[in-house]
Design a protein around this motif. Structure first.
Motif, PDB file in Angstrom:
ATOM      1  N   PHE A 183      11.183  28.064  49.419  1.00  0.00           N
ATOM      2  CA  PHE A 183      10.370  29.175  48.937  1.00  0.00           C
ATOM      3  C   PHE A 183       9.573  28.743  47.704  1.00  0.00           C
ATOM      4  O   PHE A 183      10.036  27.937  46.911  1.00  0.00           O
ATOM      5  CB  PHE A 183      11.254  30.367  48.574  1.00  0.00           C
ATOM      6  N   ILE A 184       8.394  29.314  47.604  1.00  0.00           N
ATOM      7  CA  ILE A 184       7.586  29.105  46.406  1.00  0.00           C
ATOM      8  C   ILE A 184       7.374  30.458  45.748  1.00  0.00           C
ATOM      9  O   ILE A 184       7.004  31.432  46.411  1.00  0.00           O
ATOM     10  CB  ILE A 184       6.256  28.418  46.752  1.00  0.00           C
ATOM     11  N   LYS A 185       7.634  30.506  44.465  1.00  0.00           N
ATOM     12  CA  LYS A 185       7.416  31.722  43.701  1.00  0.00           C
ATOM     13  C   LYS A 185       6.065  31.629  43.031  1.00  0.00           C
ATOM     14  O   LYS A 185       5.772  30.649  42.344  1.00  0.00           O
ATOM     15  CB  LYS A 185       8.520  31.901  42.658  1.00  0.00           C
ATOM     16  N   SER A 194      -1.947  29.360  41.426  1.00  0.00           N
ATOM     17  CA  SER A 194      -1.121  30.421  41.998  1.00  0.00           C
ATOM     18  C   SER A 194      -1.594  30.749  43.419  1.00  0.00           C
ATOM     19  O   SER A 194      -2.458  30.079  43.983  1.00  0.00           O
ATOM     20  CB  SER A 194      -1.215  31.670  41.121  1.00  0.00           C
ATOM     21  N   GLY A 195      -1.032  31.825  43.968  1.00  0.00           N
ATOM     22  CA  GLY A 195      -1.399  32.247  45.328  1.00  0.00           C
ATOM     23  C   GLY A 195      -2.456  33.325  45.344  1.00  0.00           C
ATOM     24  O   GLY A 195      -2.594  34.026  46.358  1.00  0.00           O
ATOM     25  N   GLN A 196      -3.195  33.455  44.259  1.00  0.00           N
ATOM     26  CA  GLN A 196      -4.216  34.512  44.208  1.00  0.00           C
ATOM     27  C   GLN A 196      -5.522  34.041  44.842  1.00  0.00           C
ATOM     28  O   GLN A 196      -6.466  33.651  44.153  1.00  0.00           O
ATOM     29  CB  GLN A 196      -4.455  34.931  42.761  1.00  0.00           C
ATOM     30  N   PHE A 197      -5.543  34.082  46.159  1.00  0.00           N
ATOM     31  CA  PHE A 197      -6.753  33.750  46.896  1.00  0.00           C
ATOM     32  C   PHE A 197      -6.685  34.394  48.273  1.00  0.00           C
ATOM     33  O   PHE A 197      -5.602  34.687  48.785  1.00  0.00           O
ATOM     34  CB  PHE A 197      -6.925  32.226  47.035  1.00  0.00           C
ATOM     35  N   GLY A 198      -7.845  34.618  48.838  1.00  0.00           N
ATOM     36  CA  GLY A 198      -7.908  35.172  50.188  1.00  0.00           C
ATOM     37  C   GLY A 198      -9.305  34.991  50.741  1.00  0.00           C
ATOM     38  O   GLY A 198     -10.260  34.702  50.001  1.00  0.00           O
ATOM     39  N   VAL A 199      -9.424  35.144  52.042  1.00  0.00           N
ATOM     40  CA  VAL A 199     -10.715  34.944  52.699  1.00  0.00           C
ATOM     41  C   VAL A 199     -11.470  36.266  52.750  1.00  0.00           C
ATOM     42  O   VAL A 199     -10.896  37.328  53.006  1.00  0.00           O
ATOM     43  CB  VAL A 199     -10.512  34.396  54.130  1.00  0.00           C
ATOM     44  N   LEU A 200     -12.748  36.174  52.491  1.00  0.00           N
ATOM     45  CA  LEU A 200     -13.649  37.324  52.579  1.00  0.00           C
ATOM     46  C   LEU A 200     -14.723  36.974  53.603  1.00  0.00           C
ATOM     47  O   LEU A 200     -15.491  36.029  53.406  1.00  0.00           O
ATOM     48  CB  LEU A 200     -14.268  37.589  51.205  1.00  0.00           C
ATOM     49  N   TRP A 201     -14.725  37.711  54.693  1.00  0.00           N
ATOM     50  CA  TRP A 201     -15.713  37.452  55.748  1.00  0.00           C
ATOM     51  C   TRP A 201     -16.733  38.572  55.734  1.00  0.00           C
ATOM     52  O   TRP A 201     -16.381  39.751  55.898  1.00  0.00           O
ATOM     53  CB  TRP A 201     -15.024  37.367  57.116  1.00  0.00           C
ATOM     54  N   VAL A 202     -17.982  38.200  55.507  1.00  0.00           N
ATOM     55  CA  VAL A 202     -19.062  39.179  55.495  1.00  0.00           C
ATOM     56  C   VAL A 202     -19.811  39.075  56.825  1.00  0.00           C
ATOM     57  O   VAL A 202     -20.484  38.070  57.093  1.00  0.00           O
ATOM     58  CB  VAL A 202     -20.023  38.942  54.306  1.00  0.00           C
ATOM     59  N   GLU A 203     -19.628  40.112  57.628  1.00  0.00           N
ATOM     60  CA  GLU A 203     -20.260  40.120  58.952  1.00  0.00           C
ATOM     61  C   GLU A 203     -21.779  40.182  58.792  1.00  0.00           C
ATOM     62  O   GLU A 203     -22.294  40.990  58.009  1.00  0.00           O
ATOM     63  CB  GLU A 203     -19.814  41.358  59.738  1.00  0.00           C
ATOM     64  N   PRO A 204     -22.479  39.347  59.536  1.00  0.00           N
ATOM     65  CA  PRO A 204     -23.946  39.430  59.460  1.00  0.00           C
ATOM     66  C   PRO A 204     -24.449  40.698  60.144  1.00  0.00           C
ATOM     67  O   PRO A 204     -23.760  41.291  60.969  1.00  0.00           O
ATOM     68  CB  PRO A 204     -24.396  38.171  60.200  1.00  0.00           C
ATOM     69  N   ARG A 205     -25.640  41.080  59.764  1.00  0.00           N
ATOM     70  CA  ARG A 205     -26.224  42.277  60.391  1.00  0.00           C
ATOM     71  C   ARG A 205     -26.416  42.049  61.885  1.00  0.00           C
ATOM     72  O   ARG A 205     -26.287  42.950  62.692  1.00  0.00           O
ATOM     73  CB  ARG A 205     -27.563  42.601  59.734  1.00  0.00           C
ATOM     74  N   GLU A 206     -26.751  40.821  62.202  1.00  0.00           N
ATOM     75  CA  GLU A 206     -26.908  40.484  63.623  1.00  0.00           C
ATOM     76  C   GLU A 206     -25.919  39.377  63.943  1.00  0.00           C
ATOM     77  O   GLU A 206     -25.714  38.465  63.143  1.00  0.00           O
ATOM     78  CB  GLU A 206     -28.341  40.012  63.907  1.00  0.00           C
ATOM     79  N   SER A 207     -25.340  39.450  65.113  1.00  0.00           N
ATOM     80  CA  SER A 207     -24.324  38.485  65.485  1.00  0.00           C
ATOM     81  C   SER A 207     -24.914  37.078  65.540  1.00  0.00           C
ATOM     82  O   SER A 207     -26.022  36.872  66.024  1.00  0.00           O
ATOM     83  CB  SER A 207     -23.738  38.846  66.853  1.00  0.00           C
ATOM     84  N   HIS A 220      -4.247  24.814  50.569  1.00  0.00           N
ATOM     85  CA  HIS A 220      -3.788  25.012  49.184  1.00  0.00           C
ATOM     86  C   HIS A 220      -2.685  24.025  48.840  1.00  0.00           C
ATOM     87  O   HIS A 220      -1.970  23.550  49.721  1.00  0.00           O
ATOM     88  CB  HIS A 220      -3.279  26.444  48.998  1.00  0.00           C
ATOM     89  N   ASP A 221      -2.578  23.744  47.540  1.00  0.00           N
ATOM     90  CA  ASP A 221      -1.558  22.810  47.030  1.00  0.00           C
ATOM     91  C   ASP A 221      -0.666  23.523  46.027  1.00  0.00           C
ATOM     92  O   ASP A 221      -1.138  24.328  45.228  1.00  0.00           O
ATOM     93  CB  ASP A 221      -2.237  21.602  46.384  1.00  0.00           C
ATOM     94  N   TRP A 222       0.612  23.163  46.076  1.00  0.00           N
ATOM     95  CA  TRP A 222       1.610  23.892  45.295  1.00  0.00           C
ATOM     96  C   TRP A 222       2.508  22.916  44.541  1.00  0.00           C
ATOM     97  O   TRP A 222       2.545  21.742  44.833  1.00  0.00           O
ATOM     98  CB  TRP A 222       2.491  24.735  46.221  1.00  0.00           C
ATOM     99  N   ASP A 223       3.288  23.523  43.649  1.00  0.00           N
ATOM    100  CA  ASP A 223       4.337  22.768  42.977  1.00  0.00           C
ATOM    101  C   ASP A 223       3.722  21.620  42.172  1.00  0.00           C
ATOM    102  O   ASP A 223       4.148  20.466  42.265  1.00  0.00           O
ATOM    103  CB  ASP A 223       5.321  22.217  44.033  1.00  0.00           C
ATOM    104  N   GLY A 224       2.709  21.955  41.399  1.00  0.00           N
ATOM    105  CA  GLY A 224       1.951  20.924  40.695  1.00  0.00           C
ATOM    106  C   GLY A 224       2.577  20.506  39.374  1.00  0.00           C
ATOM    107  O   GLY A 224       3.324  21.242  38.742  1.00  0.00           O
ATOM    108  N   TYR A 266       0.837  17.200  43.305  1.00  0.00           N
ATOM    109  CA  TYR A 266       1.475  18.331  43.961  1.00  0.00           C
ATOM    110  C   TYR A 266       2.593  17.862  44.884  1.00  0.00           C
ATOM    111  O   TYR A 266       2.531  16.772  45.455  1.00  0.00           O
ATOM    112  CB  TYR A 266       0.451  19.123  44.776  1.00  0.00           C
ATOM    113  N   GLY A 267       3.574  18.725  45.045  1.00  0.00           N
ATOM    114  CA  GLY A 267       4.689  18.412  45.932  1.00  0.00           C
ATOM    115  C   GLY A 267       4.543  18.998  47.316  1.00  0.00           C
ATOM    116  O   GLY A 267       5.119  18.486  48.270  1.00  0.00           O
ATOM    117  N   VAL A 268       3.785  20.077  47.432  1.00  0.00           N
ATOM    118  CA  VAL A 268       3.671  20.789  48.707  1.00  0.00           C
ATOM    119  C   VAL A 268       2.214  21.141  48.950  1.00  0.00           C
ATOM    120  O   VAL A 268       1.515  21.572  48.039  1.00  0.00           O
ATOM    121  CB  VAL A 268       4.517  22.084  48.681  1.00  0.00           C
ATOM    122  N   SER A 269       1.781  20.953  50.192  1.00  0.00           N
ATOM    123  CA  SER A 269       0.424  21.337  50.584  1.00  0.00           C
ATOM    124  C   SER A 269       0.517  22.156  51.865  1.00  0.00           C
ATOM    125  O   SER A 269       1.309  21.831  52.750  1.00  0.00           O
ATOM    126  CB  SER A 269      -0.445  20.099  50.811  1.00  0.00           C
TER     127      SER A 269
END
Lengths: 437, 281
Positions: free
Chosen positions: A36-38, A131-144, A157-161, A175-178
């Motif tokens: 586990f990673i805190k 830290s783990g403060q990240f996420g993906v933001l997908w902006v849908e185009p007006r036209e596909s 992401h890389d952890w345990d640095g 880092y120890g974990v990726s």
């Protein structure tokens, strides 16, 4: 319409009416069996929830800070006013511990963006982008832009640095974990595909400091967008390279049934866990990895031939920016300077609205720098001595000892932050502000 | 830069216990009631906690000249005055947390010519970075033989805890070494205490200067009289010109009658990487 309101206490009514809610707080997650990673994360998950927005459609995001630090959420790659962009240096208010903020903005441009914390970490390897403060933001185009059978969003992401002295005499993170999407290779669900499918992979390097090389064994991938922006020349490649904060959208034709590894090309990083299994329907067995023997990446293969500059383009104002470090001891992180000064002492560059600018990056240091300009996209015009055009990005790698040139039009008033996206470099002064009026 | 999971897997709980057991066995030896005497000035170096990387070999030449040393034969050993000691040290990295070093000691002196003095072997383990200790820690143990003309105690053993820390421009290292004799007149004399320490300061990225201290107090719990102790202080400089090279130069003063009064030392080391270096490793 854009607005940000800060609340000393959480108002349930506002949170309930928001389109999206993010809660910043402690999180322990399993990266490998019984390991586990805190960390601190959004909504108690790593990565944070995938936010899907529609280009041009206003949204409201309610953010509650249940961590013990001041926080701010940066909407990386969006064209937002400084008060909501998510950088305190530009004027976005921080969210105090226990407080909330509601951001209202209109997401533009379409494509692969991401959101992440934008605070200093210093020597705290649990803060900021460590830290783990990240996420993906997908902006849908007006036209596909096209239809795909499957669409995967992948965060590296890389952890345990730990900060250690490196060969060049400076401190740098190891880092120890990726992970990919918060899991090490072989742990968690595979990406399930079917033969004949066209799959779109949206990859974000959310690492605080590390570039990553990614390949899908048994397949080649066709890069169609960089940093969320379609490239002029989609090109099929053996592997992807992403510096911190860079994004790549690449399509894959699933034409080689089996169980494969999508993983970091460098052995020691894959051994640290960076990989995910890709499993065809009806296939089973041990995932196969085909080890590439070289590393190759060239931005310019996705561009077009340099355009003959018109007289208007010739008016682009040249802005030389020289990157250098100042040694602070083998037991300290180098101080970083732009044009001889470290933030907050760096010059604030005055831009005239509507004017075209060419930023000329000269990296005189021994480190690579993935530099990012907030609130804008820029066009890559020159990279490592070669001209190009048509590639729009918001983050570009300026390699050690190399040069790069990008152009943009100053069309957003207020402050825009420019910085190296390596957390340790940013923390040690590699930032400056542009003020457009 | 990355730590691999391989060393981390190697140092899972089972391996940590093995490492602790290793330390415990060494500590047990160290509690034996013995006394040892100092080796000569063949390798004058305060160790840092880092170990040589796997697939790498460090070759070092330690050159120590004694302009002012002992002038009389002591316990059958040659006087140290105007001796030039050349020591070849070859250290092979085993994995990311261990190494083995080999020493070839030689001496040149007017009237004696070039002489082989002896050989030592020195395995060393360190606390991996992934343990996130606030200081660098390693432990080396050194066993070897030296000819009786140069040391009356011919077979000796040493355990050397090593703790170091870089803080900004400052570097601190402590080596509180314990020694004992396995063969020679001091075999039954117990454990000797031979600490070494270093304080360094980075003037620039490439040039550091500092002070190194070397002592031999005699028996643990029953130190020798001050004039019988060895106490040396060196002014040193380290040149960090390249990751491949290790350069250390110094001038040392002995503060007691049992110590050589003036020593000039130089360490020139070159790191070699073995095997095909691949960008994907």
């Amino acid at each position: 319409m854009t607005a940000v309101s800060l609340l000393g206490r959480r108002l349930p009514a506002l949170a309930e009416t928001a389109d999206y809610s993010l809660t910043i707080g402690p999180c322990a997650f399993e990266v490998a069996p019984r390991k586990f990673i805190k960390t601190t994360a959004y909504n108690n998950q790593v990565p944070g929830p995938l936010l899907r927005m529609r280009a041009g459609a206003p949204v409201t995001v309610h953010v509650t800070n249940q961590s013990s630090n001041n926080e701010v959420v940066h909407w990386h790659g969006l064209f937002l006013p400084p008060e909501v962009d998510g950088a305190m240096e530009e004027g976005t208010p921080h969210i105090a511990p226990g407080a909330s903020a509601t951001y209202t903005f209109t997401p533009e441009p379409a494509g692969l963006r991401w959101y992440h914390t934008h605070v200093m970490a210093g020597s705290d390897m649990k803060k900021g982008l460590y830290s783990g403060q990240f996420g993906v933001l997908w902006v849908e185009p007006r036209e596909s832009r096209g239809r795909y059978d499957e669409e995967f969003f992948l965060t590296l992401h890389d952890w345990d640095g730990t900060m250690t002295s490196s060969d060049d005499g400076s401190m740098s993170a190891v880092y120890g974990v990726s992970t990919i999407n918060g899991r090490t290779l072989g742990f968690g669900e595979p990406l399930r595909v079917k033969q004949g499918q066209r799959v779109m992979m949206h990859v974000v390097n959310t690492s605080a400091t590390e570039p990553h090389w990614l390949a899908l064994a048994g397949h080649r991938v066709r890069v169609v967008a960089l940093d969320g922006n379609p490239v002029p020349t989609p090109t099929t490649v053996e592997m992807l390279h992403l510096s911190p904060a860079e994004r790549i959208s690449a399509e894959v034709v699933m034409d080689n049934p089996g169980v494969w590894v999508l993983g970091e090309v460098r052995k020691h990083v894959q051994a640290a866990g960076m990989g995910i299994v890709v499993e065809y329907a009806g296939s089973s067995g041990k995932p196969k990895w085909v080890q590439p023997q070289t590393l190759h990446w060239d931005y310019l293969q996705f561009g077009t031939k340099p355009i003959v500059e018109s007289s208007a383009e010739l008016k682009a104002t040249m802005v030389p920016l020289i990157f250098e470090s100042k040694f602070a001891g083998h037991g300290a992180m180098d101080r970083w300077m732009i044009n001889g000064k470290s933030f907050p002492d760096t010059e604030t560059l005055s831009l005239r609205k509507g004017q075209r600018y060419r930023l000329v990056f000269k990296n005189k240091s021994r480190d690579d720098h993935p530099v990012h300009l907030h609130r804008h996209s820029f066009e890559v015009r020159r990279w490592n001595g070669r001209e190009t055009s048509g590639i729009l990005k918001d983050t570009i790698l300026v390699s050690a000892g190399k040069e790069a040139e990008v152009e943009f039009t100053a069309d957003r008033t207020g402050l825009s932050l420019f910085h190296c996206h390596q957390q340790d470099h940013m923390d040690m002064g590699f930032m400056m502000l542009f003020r457009c009026s | 830069m990355f730590l691999t999971l391989y060393p981390e897997r190697e140092i899972l709980l089972r391996d940590r216990y093995r490492l602790l057991l290793y330390f415990a066995v060494l500590a047990l030896f160290a509690t034996a009631p013995l006394r040892a005497r100092a080796q000569g000035n063949y390798e004058v170096q305060v160790y840092g906690s880092d170990t040589v990387a796997p697939k790498s070999t460090m070759v070092e030449l330690h050159s120590n000249f004694t302009p002012k040393g002992s002038t009389k034969t002591d316990d059958g050993t040659y006087p140290t005055n105007h001796q030039l000691h050349e020591t070849l040290e070859i250290t092979q990295g085993i994995n990311s947390w261990s190494e083995v070093g080999f020493y070839l000691f030689t001496s040149w002196q007017d009237g004696h010519g070039v002489q082989w003095v002896g050989d030592h072997i020195r395995p060393r383990v360190r606390v991996p970075d992934s343990w996130h200790w606030p200081v660098g820690v390693s432990v080396s143990t050194e066993v070897g033989y030296q000819r009786s003309q140069y040391s009356p105690d011919t077979w000796t053993w040493e355990i050397r805890p090593i703790v170091d820390k870089s803080i900004g421009r400052w570097y601190l290292a402590v080596n509180p070494a314990l020694e004992r004799t396995w063969h020679g007149p001091d075999t039954n004399q117990g454990v000797g205490f031979s600490p070494a320490a270093k304080v360094g300061y980075d003037f620039t990225r490439k040039i550091s200067g500092g002070v190194e201290y070397y002592g031999n107090f005699g028996r643990v719990w029953s130190f020798s009289a001050l004039h019988d102790q060895q106490q040396q202080l060196f002014a040193v400089t380290d040149l960090n010109v390249s990751p491949k090279w290790e350069l250390n130069f110094g001038v040392g003063m002995g503060a007691t009658s049992a110590t050589d009064h003036l020593i000039i030392k130089a360490i020139v080391g070159r790191r070699f990487n073995w095997g095909k270096q691949s960008p994907v490793d």
